[in-house]
Scaffold this motif. Structure first.
Motif, PDB file in Angstrom:
ATOM      1  N   PHE A 131      27.434  34.823  26.361  1.00  0.00           N
ATOM      2  CA  PHE A 131      26.019  34.569  26.650  1.00  0.00           C
ATOM      3  C   PHE A 131      25.479  35.611  27.625  1.00  0.00           C
ATOM      4  N   PHE A 132      26.247  35.903  28.674  1.00  0.00           N
ATOM      5  CA  PHE A 132      25.783  36.854  29.685  1.00  0.00           C
ATOM      6  C   PHE A 132      25.874  38.288  29.184  1.00  0.00           C
ATOM      7  N   VAL A 133      26.867  38.580  28.370  1.00  0.00           N
ATOM      8  CA  VAL A 133      26.976  39.925  27.790  1.00  0.00           C
ATOM      9  C   VAL A 133      25.740  40.236  26.957  1.00  0.00           C
ATOM     10  N   HIS A 134      25.328  39.296  26.099  1.00  0.00           N
ATOM     11  CA  HIS A 134      24.150  39.516  25.262  1.00  0.00           C
ATOM     12  C   HIS A 134      22.881  39.570  26.110  1.00  0.00           C
ATOM     13  N   THR A 135      22.824  38.796  27.181  1.00  0.00           N
ATOM     14  CA  THR A 135      21.668  38.849  28.076  1.00  0.00           C
ATOM     15  C   THR A 135      21.555  40.228  28.719  1.00  0.00           C
ATOM     16  N   LEU A 136      22.648  40.726  29.273  1.00  0.00           N
ATOM     17  CA  LEU A 136      22.648  42.045  29.914  1.00  0.00           C
ATOM     18  C   LEU A 136      22.236  43.138  28.942  1.00  0.00           C
ATOM     19  N   ARG A 137      22.769  43.080  27.733  1.00  0.00           N
ATOM     20  CA  ARG A 137      22.415  44.093  26.742  1.00  0.00           C
ATOM     21  C   ARG A 137      20.925  44.055  26.423  1.00  0.00           C
ATOM     22  N   GLY A 138      20.389  42.849  26.251  1.00  0.00           N
ATOM     23  CA  GLY A 138      18.969  42.719  25.930  1.00  0.00           C
ATOM     24  C   GLY A 138      18.080  43.256  27.032  1.00  0.00           C
ATOM     25  N   VAL A 139      18.396  42.901  28.276  1.00  0.00           N
ATOM     26  CA  VAL A 139      17.608  43.380  29.419  1.00  0.00           C
ATOM     27  C   VAL A 139      17.705  44.897  29.529  1.00  0.00           C
ATOM     28  N   ASN A 140      18.914  45.407  29.428  1.00  0.00           N
ATOM     29  CA  ASN A 140      19.121  46.843  29.636  1.00  0.00           C
ATOM     30  C   ASN A 140      18.475  47.684  28.539  1.00  0.00           C
ATOM     31  N   ARG A 141      18.395  47.148  27.316  1.00  0.00           N
ATOM     32  CA  ARG A 141      17.728  47.886  26.242  1.00  0.00           C
ATOM     33  C   ARG A 141      16.282  48.192  26.608  1.00  0.00           C
ATOM     34  N   VAL A 142      15.603  47.212  27.206  1.00  0.00           N
ATOM     35  CA  VAL A 142      14.200  47.407  27.570  1.00  0.00           C
ATOM     36  C   VAL A 142      14.075  48.311  28.795  1.00  0.00           C
ATOM     37  N   LEU A 143      14.923  48.092  29.807  1.00  0.00           N
ATOM     38  CA  LEU A 143      14.824  48.880  31.033  1.00  0.00           C
ATOM     39  C   LEU A 143      15.189  50.333  30.806  1.00  0.00           C
ATOM     40  N   ALA A 144      16.208  50.600  29.994  1.00  0.00           N
ATOM     41  CA  ALA A 144      16.648  51.977  29.758  1.00  0.00           C
ATOM     42  C   ALA A 144      15.538  52.805  29.126  1.00  0.00           C
ATOM     43  N   ALA A 145      14.758  52.177  28.254  1.00  0.00           N
ATOM     44  CA  ALA A 145      13.665  52.896  27.602  1.00  0.00           C
ATOM     45  C   ALA A 145      12.561  53.256  28.600  1.00  0.00           C
ATOM     46  N   ARG A 146      12.497  52.526  29.728  1.00  0.00           N
ATOM     47  CA  ARG A 146      11.489  52.802  30.761  1.00  0.00           C
ATOM     48  C   ARG A 146      12.079  53.570  31.946  1.00  0.00           C
ATOM     49  N   ASP A 147      13.359  53.953  31.848  1.00  0.00           N
ATOM     50  CA  ASP A 147      14.049  54.666  32.928  1.00  0.00           C
ATOM     51  C   ASP A 147      14.054  53.834  34.219  1.00  0.00           C
ATOM     52  N   LEU A 148      14.310  52.531  34.082  1.00  0.00           N
ATOM     53  CA  LEU A 148      14.370  51.624  35.222  1.00  0.00           C
ATOM     54  C   LEU A 148      15.807  51.164  35.431  1.00  0.00           C
ATOM     55  N   GLN A 149      16.144  50.898  36.681  1.00  0.00           N
ATOM     56  CA  GLN A 149      17.505  50.517  37.051  1.00  0.00           C
ATOM     57  C   GLN A 149      17.662  49.001  37.071  1.00  0.00           C
ATOM     58  N   LEU A 150      18.790  48.537  36.555  1.00  0.00           N
ATOM     59  CA  LEU A 150      19.118  47.112  36.594  1.00  0.00           C
ATOM     60  C   LEU A 150      20.033  46.826  37.768  1.00  0.00           C
ATOM     61  N   VAL A 151      19.682  45.833  38.572  1.00  0.00           N
ATOM     62  CA  VAL A 151      20.491  45.398  39.706  1.00  0.00           C
ATOM     63  C   VAL A 151      20.963  43.980  39.421  1.00  0.00           C
ATOM     64  N   LEU A 152      22.277  43.782  39.354  1.00  0.00           N
ATOM     65  CA  LEU A 152      22.836  42.466  39.051  1.00  0.00           C
ATOM     66  C   LEU A 152      23.068  41.708  40.349  1.00  0.00           C
ATOM     67  N   LEU A 153      22.478  40.524  40.445  1.00  0.00           N
ATOM     68  CA  LEU A 153      22.576  39.701  41.657  1.00  0.00           C
ATOM     69  C   LEU A 153      23.262  38.382  41.305  1.00  0.00           C
ATOM     70  N   ARG A 169       5.111  52.046  46.580  1.00  0.00           N
ATOM     71  CA  ARG A 169       5.719  50.763  46.947  1.00  0.00           C
ATOM     72  C   ARG A 169       6.530  50.189  45.785  1.00  0.00           C
ATOM     73  N   ARG A 170       7.088  51.064  44.978  1.00  0.00           N
ATOM     74  CA  ARG A 170       7.908  50.664  43.860  1.00  0.00           C
ATOM     75  C   ARG A 170       9.329  51.174  44.065  1.00  0.00           C
ATOM     76  N   THR A 171      10.285  50.375  43.607  1.00  0.00           N
ATOM     77  CA  THR A 171      11.689  50.781  43.698  1.00  0.00           C
ATOM     78  C   THR A 171      12.241  51.236  42.351  1.00  0.00           C
ATOM     79  N   ASP A 172      11.491  50.998  41.280  1.00  0.00           N
ATOM     80  CA  ASP A 172      11.934  51.296  39.912  1.00  0.00           C
ATOM     81  C   ASP A 172      13.251  50.592  39.577  1.00  0.00           C
ATOM     82  N   SER A 173      13.431  49.417  40.138  1.00  0.00           N
ATOM     83  CA  SER A 173      14.624  48.622  39.839  1.00  0.00           C
ATOM     84  C   SER A 173      14.219  47.163  39.632  1.00  0.00           C
ATOM     85  N   ILE A 174      14.962  46.512  38.747  1.00  0.00           N
ATOM     86  CA  ILE A 174      14.723  45.109  38.392  1.00  0.00           C
ATOM     87  C   ILE A 174      15.997  44.325  38.682  1.00  0.00           C
TER      88      ILE A 174
END
Length: 343
Positions: free
Chosen positions: A88-110, A67-72
């Motif tokens: 501000f948003f560029v630095h936010t995206l980079r910060g989030v993606n640094r953590v997700l990439a290390a866990r092999d998780l996908q980022l979904v921008l809404l 029941r996991r999608t492996d996406s945030i």
């Protein structure tokens, strides 16, 4: 000649993994999808078989089990033109993606403007197409904290939400202290007619930085009525500076709630022949690259948005993994002053 398993229709199957590992198909499936009720020996055998065969599990089938999608989802209730132009948003995206990439998780921008886009985004969250949501740049009226708390979807906010702050996890910087720090610098410099361009009043950061400015001015016995609200954009800062200086032409200090707005204000001051910092000392807020490129370079308050985004992402993942209950965790980063030529 093609070797076995090289053709598009010859991908290794779960049955082949099970045979090579010497376990049942059900055990192989459990080992691949989380290891529940699987011995360490069987888990190791299945892992070795997966690597040997180059097996890749069917993600749709795996999702049915876990029941996991492996996406945030990164939820940004702002117009897309702001998201792709504001550092501000560029630095936010980079910060989030640094953590997700290390866990092999996908980022979904809404992205969601108020109205139909917002309703579509809320439907998407309700159907749980993602494992959890990070929310940034939220406003009082979007009530996302209320919605996510009621939905019981794992979530974390970058910045204190206006509502339901006691029901969700959030990471913020002490914006009151930051606003006070910038104002006190100008007071110590000798400025006595200090105005401010605030952020939007429906955002916690805007309200808190204004509160810090007013606290410092009142403690110094100085008037705190030279206030105009901005919108955290460069054009908004320019328009607010024109209005503020028309009402208070004698200003000798200007506390601006973002570097982008301060860049707009510097243009206005230059056009009026007001020298910075000789005639008017100016401070910004953020230190995300803009402050180093203005003329003169901006004295500013560092907003550690990259670190905040990373920390919020880790809080969210801890909720998803069950390492931490969904609760109102609050993490506050201290602000710091970066002195440059404008003050």
């Amino acid at each position: 000649m093609q070797q076995p398993n090289e053709g598009p229709g010859d991908a290794p199957t779960l049955d082949e993994v099970a045979r090579l590992a010497g376990v049942s198909r059900a055990t192989a499936s459990r080992a691949i999808n989380g290891g529940n009720r699987v011995s360490a020996t069987a888990q190791a055998a299945v892992q070795a078989a997966v690597e040997s065969l180059g097996y890749s599990p069917n993600q749709a089938a795996r999702s049915l089990v876990t029941r996991r999608t492996d996406s945030i989802g990164l939820v940004v209730p702002e117009p897309d033109e702001r998201v792709f132009t504001d550092p501000f948003f560029v630095h936010t995206l980079r910060g989030v993606n640094r953590v997700l990439a290390a866990r092999d998780l996908q980022l979904v921008l809404l992205l969601a403007r108020p109205g139909d886009e917002e309703r579509r985004m809320l439907r998407y969250l309700r159907k749980r197409h993602i494992d959890g949501a990070l929310v940034v740049s939220h406003h009082r009226n979007d009530r996302l904290a209320d919605y996510l708390a009621a939905l019981a979807l794992p979530c974390a906010f970058v910045g204190r939400p206006f509502t339901s702050a006691d029901k969700v996890a959030y990471v913020d910087t002490d914006n009151v202290a930051g606003g006070r720090l910038a104002t006190e610098l100008l007071i110590e410099r000798g400025c006595r007619a200090i105005g401010t361009i605030t952020g939007p009043g429906d955002m916690a950061a805007g309200a808190d930085r204004l509160q810090g400015y007013r606290a410092a001015m009142r403690e110094a016995g100085l008037p705190d009525d030279a206030v105009v609200e901005g919108d955290f954009t460069e054009l908004g800062g320019e328009n607010a500076a024109k209005e503020l200086l028309a009402r208070h032409p004698d200003l000798d200090g200007l506390v601006v709630a973002s570097d982008l707005m301060a860049a707009g204000a510097l243009r206005v001051l230059s056009g009026l022949g007001r020298r910075v910092p000789d005639d008017v000392a100016v401070t910004g807020y953020d230190d995300l690259g803009v402050s180093e490129r203005t003329v003169p370079p901006l004295t500013t308050i560092r907003n550690p948005i990259g670190e905040m985004a990373e920390h919020a992402t880790r809080l969210l993942l801890e909720q998803i993994e069950g390492e931490r209950e969904r609760q109102a965790i609050r993490v506050i980063f201290p602000p710091s002053l970066v002195v440059r030529g404008s003050a």
